[in-house]
Design an enzyme around this catalytic site. Structure first.
Site, PDB file in Angstrom:
ATOM      1  N   LYS A  14       0.835  -1.206   0.000  1.00 37.40           N
ATOM      2  CA  LYS A  14       0.000   0.000   0.000  1.00 37.40           C
ATOM      3  C   LYS A  14       0.866   1.250   0.000  1.00 37.40           C
ATOM      4  CE  LYS A  14       0.850   1.512   4.334  1.00 37.40           C
ATOM      5  NZ  LYS A  14       1.540   2.788   4.611  1.00 37.40           N
ATOM      6  N   PRO A 103       9.354  -4.941   0.565  1.00 36.05           N
ATOM      7  CA  PRO A 103      10.432  -4.799   1.546  1.00 36.05           C
ATOM      8  C   PRO A 103       9.910  -4.653   2.971  1.00 36.05           C
ATOM      9  CG  PRO A 103      10.831  -3.380  -0.350  1.00 36.05           C
ATOM     10  CD  PRO A 103       9.440  -3.919  -0.496  1.00 36.05           C
ATOM     11  N   VAL A 104      10.751  -5.050   3.918  1.00 33.23           N
ATOM     12  CA  VAL A 104      10.405  -5.021   5.339  1.00 33.23           C
ATOM     13  C   VAL A 104      10.709  -3.637   5.911  1.00 33.23           C
ATOM     14  CG1 VAL A 104      10.923  -6.066   7.586  1.00 33.23           C
ATOM     15  CG2 VAL A 104      10.883  -7.481   5.511  1.00 33.23           C
ATOM     16  N   GLY A 107       7.530   1.165   5.065  1.00 34.01           N
ATOM     17  CA  GLY A 107       6.394   2.058   4.913  1.00 34.01           C
ATOM     18  C   GLY A 107       5.388   1.601   3.888  1.00 34.01           C
ATOM     19  N   ALA A 109       3.568  -1.461   4.378  1.00 32.18           N
ATOM     20  CA  ALA A 109       2.641  -2.363   5.077  1.00 32.18           C
ATOM     21  C   ALA A 109       2.786  -3.813   4.639  1.00 32.18           C
ATOM     22  CB  ALA A 109       1.197  -1.899   4.904  1.00 32.18           C
ATOM     23  N   GLY A 110       4.020  -4.257   4.444  1.00 35.05           N
ATOM     24  CA  GLY A 110       4.238  -5.649   4.041  1.00 35.05           C
ATOM     25  C   GLY A 110       3.783  -6.650   5.083  1.00 35.05           C
ATOM     26  N   ALA A 113       0.069  -6.751   5.062  1.00 37.01           N
ATOM     27  CA  ALA A 113      -0.380  -7.470   3.873  1.00 37.01           C
ATOM     28  C   ALA A 113      -0.319  -8.975   4.097  1.00 37.01           C
ATOM     29  CB  ALA A 113       0.484  -7.073   2.667  1.00 37.01           C
ATOM     30  N   ASP A 145      -3.250  -1.572   9.391  1.00 37.30           N
ATOM     31  CA  ASP A 145      -3.309  -1.578   7.927  1.00 37.30           C
ATOM     32  C   ASP A 145      -3.824  -2.891   7.346  1.00 37.30           C
ATOM     33  OD1 ASP A 145      -2.241   0.989   7.898  1.00 37.30           O
ATOM     34  OD2 ASP A 145      -0.178   0.281   7.694  1.00 37.30           O
TER      35      ASP A 145
END
Length: 318
Positions: A14, A103-104, A107, A109-110, A113, A145
């Protein structure tokens, strides 16, 4: 894919096209008004029956993802079991495999997700039959999120971001370039830094005073309704950006480079440190990505488009 008792779900990253942040609440969270936008950078999460709950993570930043019960996807599994009022019997235990491209601590929201994908996968695996409204309710309890990762598209978020309203906008496709930083930022640390910057006498008051009331950006919503990428680019905003820049000053150079190279708009994504650039079209996004990559102002780049749907089961291979 689904093969027997295995379910795989694909879930997007996101962006926050607007992120307005209020003062800290009694529970430690901050009230938000945000415009979420799902883009075509995906993780895949597979759930399968197992003797006990567990998680395996591969791909981008896998070594920085918790591999135990602190993993947000496993917390989502436990939250879904609780919502179904089913015990963690052998039939309800799962192993979750996360294949990361998001990516971790970037920013994007991995982690949220992956939690959303785990909810969708286990709902299918356990034949629980929950609809999207019920899953959204569970998601809101897991993390701020997570609900949006289920919903996807473009949506307005309020509260901690879990109260969602789909944006009334045409299905215009926007083209973005993501510049990934060589490092990470902690979301709690970024919020704490924002609070310090807003305090009386805080570091030159870089983040300005706490807003009297959180409001949806009317210019941004008008731009999204018009489908005009230039207007959207001019209306991007993020209250967390000053805090992210104070913690990661190199991002200033990245943002400046993208604008100099022709981006219609630029901002730090969420709590950072990923920098986001809006391009006029797919060709200009390619040019911008190549130029940013060669400018030495980021670790790597990705071209994405949005909005895209939220977490969805991947059909079985034929």
């Amino acid at each position: 894919m689904r093969a027997g008792d295995t379910v795989t779900v694909r879930v997007p990253a996101k962006l926050n096209l607007q992120l307005a942040v209020g003062p800290p609440r009694a529970d430690g969270y901050h009230d938000l008004v945000t415009v979420f936008h799902a883009v075509s950078l995906f993780d895949e999460v597979t759930a399968e029956p197992a003797g006990r709950d567990g998680v395996t993570v591969t791909g981008e930043g896998a070594d920085r993802v918790p591999g135990d019960q602190d993993n947000l996807a496993l917390r989502a599994v436990a939250a879904l079991r609780d919502a179904l009022a089913r015990p963690a019997s052998a039939a309800m235990r799962v192993h979750v495999t996360i294949t990361k491209r998001i990516p971790v601590a970037a920013g994007l929201a991995g982690g949220s997700a992956d939690a959303a994908a785990a909810l969708v996968a286990c709902n299918e695996l356990w034949k629980a039959g929950l609809g999207q409204p019920q899953l959204l309710e569970v998601a809101g309890r897991v993390g701020s999120d997570v609900a949006f990762a289920l919903l996807g598209g473009t949506a307005v978020g309020r509260g901690r971001g879990e109260r969602l309203t789909p944006a009334l906008a045409p299905a215009t496709q926007y083209h973005w370039v993501l510049a990934f930083a060589d490092g990470q930022l902690s979301t709690p640390e970024v919020y704490a830094t924002l609070d310090r910057l807003r305090a009386p006498g805080g570091a030159g008051n870089q983040a300005r005073a706490v807003p009297a009331g959180l409001a949806l950006n009317a210019a941004l919503m008008s731009a999204l309704r018009s489908g005009d990428a230039r207007m959207v680019g001019r209306a991007l905003s993020n209250d967390l950006q000053p805090a992210a820049l104070s913690l990661f000053p190199a991002l200033r150079k990245t943002l400046a480079a993208g604008l100099e190279l022709g981006a219609l708009g630029a901002l730090v994504s969420g709590s950072g440190p990923t920098c986001v650039f809006l391009a006029a079209d797919a060709d200009r996004a390619l040019d911008l990505a190549v130029s940013l990559s060669g400018a030495g102002v980021c670790r790597s780049v990705a071209r994405v488009a949005g909005p895209v749907p939220g977490a969805a089961i991947v059909p079985p291979a034929t």
